[in-house]
Scaffold this active site. Sequence first.
Site, PDB file in Angstrom:
ATOM      1  N   SER A 109       0.667  -1.320   0.100  1.00 35.19           N
ATOM      2  CA  SER A 109       0.006   0.014   0.093  1.00 35.19           C
ATOM      3  C   SER A 109       0.978   1.095  -0.120  1.00 35.19           C
ATOM      4  CB  SER A 109      -0.839  -0.018   1.294  1.00 35.19           C
ATOM      5  OG  SER A 109      -1.408   1.231   1.326  1.00 35.19           O
TER       6      SER A 109
ATOM      7  N   TYR B 218      -1.965   0.018  10.473  1.00 35.47           N
ATOM      8  CA  TYR B 218      -2.181  -0.588   9.159  1.00 35.47           C
ATOM      9  C   TYR B 218      -1.072  -0.202   8.278  1.00 35.47           C
ATOM     10  CZ  TYR B 218      -3.657  -0.726   4.055  1.00 35.47           C
ATOM     11  OH  TYR B 218      -3.616  -0.827   2.733  1.00 35.47           O
TER      12      TYR B 218
END
Length: 246
Positions: A142, A155
């Site tokens: 990501s 995250y």
Amino acid sequence: MNYIQHKVIILTGASSGIGEATALYLAKHGATVVLAARNEEKLKALTDRIKNDGGQAYYKVTDVTVNEEVQALVNFTLDSVGRVDTLINCAGYMLFSMWDNAHVEEWEKMIDLNIKGTLYGIAAVLPHMKKQGQGQIINVGSIAGHAIGEGHGVYSATKYAMRAITESLRKEMSVKHNIQASLVSPGVIATNWQSTVTDQDVKSVLENLNEVAIDVEYVAETIGFVVNKPANVLINDVIVSPTSQE
């Protein structure tokens, strides 16, 4: 030249989002895809769709947070097709929250899926790829593994971990065993990801992200670009994001 054609590709997180779009893209370009996720209904529907379009697909219900199930997925692939050319670790959770609210259970879910699930997949395919003398491992990270935003803490930590895992794989396996290790890092994508966010305090921080989101097919094409390389060419890291995303 089409290097995707005839490859046997295991794809986790295949029942929706990036995984589903990637499965369709790779099958369209001639790969045999082995689809893994927990939702059998969606897996079967996707497998049938690929076959009806003339592609080759198999599926196996798999929880990638359980090492034995990931090993069984690889064994199923070997029994069904005879080899594994590419593993795409696409399964993941994106659960944003503020530190003050201490969503510990959500942190644990992301650690189990994003980090452990990736590691289990790598452990399961490495012996077979080493025996073959080549292979590909593509980890879907990501943009949050390159820059940290408010509410992204844990995250981002899991995606930074995926960067470290991929780089370490590259040092040991790409150089010594001809196993390509690549990281593809998407920015904000037009999926239903916001529905999984339970922390009300973080929703206001994220509410404008979908305004710049790009379609998931662009990420699938980027993953396909990485797959579509001969054994002596390695794409190390790719970020694909909206032009206007900060």
